[in-house]
Motif scaffolding. Structure first.
Motif, PDB file in Angstrom:
ATOM      1  N   LEU A   8       0.815  -1.219   0.000  1.00 26.94           N
ATOM      2  CA  LEU A   8       0.000   0.000   0.000  1.00 26.94           C
ATOM      3  C   LEU A   8       0.848   1.268   0.000  1.00 26.94           C
ATOM      4  O   LEU A   8       0.438   2.289  -0.562  1.00 26.94           O
ATOM      5  CB  LEU A   8      -0.933   0.038   1.214  1.00 26.94           C
ATOM      6  CG  LEU A   8      -2.132  -0.891   1.183  1.00 26.94           C
ATOM      7  CD1 LEU A   8      -2.913  -0.796   2.480  1.00 26.94           C
ATOM      8  CD2 LEU A   8      -3.030  -0.570   0.005  1.00 26.94           C
ATOM      9  N   ILE A  21     -13.354   3.341  -0.106  1.00 28.62           N
ATOM     10  CA  ILE A  21     -12.765   2.002   0.020  1.00 28.62           C
ATOM     11  C   ILE A  21     -12.500   1.671   1.484  1.00 28.62           C
ATOM     12  O   ILE A  21     -12.829   0.584   1.958  1.00 28.62           O
ATOM     13  CB  ILE A  21     -11.463   1.889  -0.804  1.00 28.62           C
ATOM     14  CG1 ILE A  21     -11.796   1.935  -2.298  1.00 28.62           C
ATOM     15  CG2 ILE A  21     -10.699   0.609  -0.456  1.00 28.62           C
ATOM     16  CD1 ILE A  21     -10.576   2.128  -3.189  1.00 28.62           C
ATOM     17  N   MET A  22     -11.916   2.601   2.192  1.00 34.44           N
ATOM     18  CA  MET A  22     -11.591   2.358   3.604  1.00 34.44           C
ATOM     19  C   MET A  22     -12.854   2.090   4.421  1.00 34.44           C
ATOM     20  O   MET A  22     -12.881   1.169   5.245  1.00 34.44           O
ATOM     21  CB  MET A  22     -10.817   3.538   4.189  1.00 34.44           C
ATOM     22  CG  MET A  22      -9.434   3.677   3.609  1.00 34.44           C
ATOM     23  SD  MET A  22      -8.431   2.213   3.922  1.00 34.44           S
ATOM     24  CE  MET A  22      -6.813   2.924   3.901  1.00 34.44           C
ATOM     25  N   GLU A  24     -15.628   0.867   3.407  1.00 34.69           N
ATOM     26  CA  GLU A  24     -16.149  -0.443   3.034  1.00 34.69           C
ATOM     27  C   GLU A  24     -15.481  -1.558   3.839  1.00 34.69           C
ATOM     28  O   GLU A  24     -16.034  -2.644   3.978  1.00 34.69           O
ATOM     29  CB  GLU A  24     -15.952  -0.694   1.537  1.00 34.69           C
ATOM     30  CG  GLU A  24     -16.870   0.129   0.659  1.00 34.69           C
ATOM     31  CD  GLU A  24     -18.314  -0.330   0.748  1.00 34.69           C
ATOM     32  OE1 GLU A  24     -18.583  -1.524   0.528  1.00 34.69           O
ATOM     33  OE2 GLU A  24     -19.180   0.516   1.063  1.00 34.69           O
ATOM     34  N   HIS A  25     -14.296  -1.287   4.346  1.00 33.77           N
ATOM     35  CA  HIS A  25     -13.543  -2.282   5.115  1.00 33.77           C
ATOM     36  C   HIS A  25     -13.470  -1.939   6.603  1.00 33.77           C
ATOM     37  O   HIS A  25     -12.610  -2.456   7.321  1.00 33.77           O
ATOM     38  CB  HIS A  25     -12.135  -2.432   4.532  1.00 33.77           C
ATOM     39  CG  HIS A  25     -12.150  -3.000   3.152  1.00 33.77           C
ATOM     40  ND1 HIS A  25     -12.311  -4.338   2.885  1.00 33.77           N
ATOM     41  CD2 HIS A  25     -12.089  -2.397   1.931  1.00 33.77           C
ATOM     42  CE1 HIS A  25     -12.317  -4.538   1.581  1.00 33.77           C
ATOM     43  NE2 HIS A  25     -12.189  -3.378   0.982  1.00 33.77           N
ATOM     44  N   TYR A  40      -6.634   6.634   8.799  1.00 33.27           N
ATOM     45  CA  TYR A  40      -7.790   5.741   8.853  1.00 33.27           C
ATOM     46  C   TYR A  40      -7.512   4.680   9.915  1.00 33.27           C
ATOM     47  O   TYR A  40      -6.431   4.099   9.943  1.00 33.27           O
ATOM     48  CB  TYR A  40      -8.025   5.069   7.506  1.00 33.27           C
ATOM     49  CG  TYR A  40      -8.395   6.047   6.414  1.00 33.27           C
ATOM     50  CD1 TYR A  40      -9.718   6.365   6.166  1.00 33.27           C
ATOM     51  CD2 TYR A  40      -7.410   6.658   5.643  1.00 33.27           C
ATOM     52  CE1 TYR A  40     -10.059   7.268   5.166  1.00 33.27           C
ATOM     53  CE2 TYR A  40      -7.735   7.561   4.648  1.00 33.27           C
ATOM     54  CZ  TYR A  40      -9.062   7.858   4.419  1.00 33.27           C
ATOM     55  OH  TYR A  40      -9.389   8.760   3.432  1.00 33.27           O
ATOM     56  N   LEU A 107      -5.869  -5.587   4.861  1.00 33.37           N
ATOM     57  CA  LEU A 107      -5.033  -4.706   4.042  1.00 33.37           C
ATOM     58  C   LEU A 107      -4.906  -5.231   2.607  1.00 33.37           C
ATOM     59  O   LEU A 107      -4.907  -4.450   1.659  1.00 33.37           O
ATOM     60  CB  LEU A 107      -3.654  -4.532   4.685  1.00 33.37           C
ATOM     61  CG  LEU A 107      -3.673  -3.767   6.014  1.00 33.37           C
ATOM     62  CD1 LEU A 107      -2.333  -3.907   6.723  1.00 33.37           C
ATOM     63  CD2 LEU A 107      -4.041  -2.309   5.812  1.00 33.37           C
ATOM     64  N   ASP A 109      -7.200  -6.940   1.054  1.00 30.09           N
ATOM     65  CA  ASP A 109      -8.495  -6.648   0.427  1.00 30.09           C
ATOM     66  C   ASP A 109      -8.595  -5.176   0.035  1.00 30.09           C
ATOM     67  O   ASP A 109      -9.120  -4.848  -1.034  1.00 30.09           O
ATOM     68  CB  ASP A 109      -9.647  -7.021   1.363  1.00 30.09           C
ATOM     69  CG  ASP A 109      -9.793  -8.522   1.557  1.00 30.09           C
ATOM     70  OD1 ASP A 109      -9.191  -9.301   0.778  1.00 30.09           O
ATOM     71  OD2 ASP A 109     -10.507  -8.917   2.506  1.00 30.09           O
ATOM     72  N   ILE A 110      -8.100  -4.303   0.891  1.00 32.93           N
ATOM     73  CA  ILE A 110      -8.089  -2.857   0.582  1.00 32.93           C
ATOM     74  C   ILE A 110      -7.236  -2.605  -0.657  1.00 32.93           C
ATOM     75  O   ILE A 110      -7.642  -1.885  -1.563  1.00 32.93           O
ATOM     76  CB  ILE A 110      -7.590  -2.044   1.786  1.00 32.93           C
ATOM     77  CG1 ILE A 110      -8.644  -2.065   2.899  1.00 32.93           C
ATOM     78  CG2 ILE A 110      -7.239  -0.626   1.391  1.00 32.93           C
ATOM     79  CD1 ILE A 110      -8.156  -1.526   4.236  1.00 32.93           C
ATOM     80  N   LYS A 111      -6.061  -3.237  -0.699  1.00 36.07           N
ATOM     81  CA  LYS A 111      -5.180  -3.059  -1.851  1.00 36.07           C
ATOM     82  C   LYS A 111      -5.854  -3.547  -3.131  1.00 36.07           C
ATOM     83  O   LYS A 111      -5.794  -2.879  -4.170  1.00 36.07           O
ATOM     84  CB  LYS A 111      -3.868  -3.802  -1.637  1.00 36.07           C
ATOM     85  CG  LYS A 111      -2.923  -3.653  -2.809  1.00 36.07           C
ATOM     86  CD  LYS A 111      -1.648  -4.426  -2.631  1.00 36.07           C
ATOM     87  CE  LYS A 111      -0.801  -4.318  -3.881  1.00 36.07           C
ATOM     88  NZ  LYS A 111       0.344  -5.189  -3.842  1.00 36.07           N
ATOM     89  N   ASP A 113      -9.024  -3.653  -3.815  1.00 34.26           N
ATOM     90  CA  ASP A 113     -10.058  -2.688  -4.203  1.00 34.26           C
ATOM     91  C   ASP A 113      -9.424  -1.440  -4.818  1.00 34.26           C
ATOM     92  O   ASP A 113      -9.965  -0.875  -5.768  1.00 34.26           O
ATOM     93  CB  ASP A 113     -10.918  -2.300  -3.002  1.00 34.26           C
ATOM     94  CG  ASP A 113     -11.925  -3.374  -2.646  1.00 34.26           C
ATOM     95  OD1 ASP A 113     -12.032  -4.383  -3.377  1.00 34.26           O
ATOM     96  OD2 ASP A 113     -12.608  -3.207  -1.618  1.00 34.26           O
TER      97      ASP A 113
END
Length: 119
Positions: A8, A21-22, A24-25, A40, A107, A109-111, A113
């Motif tokens: 990231l 995005i953040m 959402e997670h 965040y 993390l 999953d965030i990446k 997205d």
């Protein structure tokens, strides 16, 4: 504890997309921003204590306060909260393996997205 191999750090993304995005997670921006920086957080309450996963970023273009910024992300970190002193991030802290794995998955999953949005 730093999550240095997630990929990231140095990613640049529009602030509004990043916040979407953040959120959402389960990562919350709340009032943790100024005109140049964002943080965040996601709070984890475990029997071993209270932990925070944090993703920091700074504006490389624009202004966070006007929701018109490009944010560059920094290395995510995990810290343990100690009342009333705050969060400690040292390597000598105890981080439950299940929490570390949860954070790594989150993390990743965030990446994934972000890659979808920025290519």
């Amino acid at each position: 504890m730093k999550f240095e191999n997630i990929g990231l750090e140095k990613t640049q993304i529009d602030l509004n997309r990043l916040t979407y995005i953040m959120e959402e997670h389960g990562m919350v921006l709340a009032g943790q921003w100024d005109y140049e920086r964002v943080t965040y957080d996601r709070k984890f309450e475990l029997k071993e204590g209270v932990y925070y996963l944090r993703v920091f970023g700074f504006a490389v273009q624009g202004d966070v306060g006007t929701d018109d910024a490009t944010i560059e992300l920094m290395t995510p970190i995990l810290g343990k909260h100690y009342y009333p002193h705050g969060v400690e991030y040292g390597d000598n802290e105890y981080y439950p393996e299940s929490l570390v794995k949860t954070c790594e998955k989150l993390l990743a999953d965030i990446k994934a997205d972000m890659v979808h949005y920025i290519g």
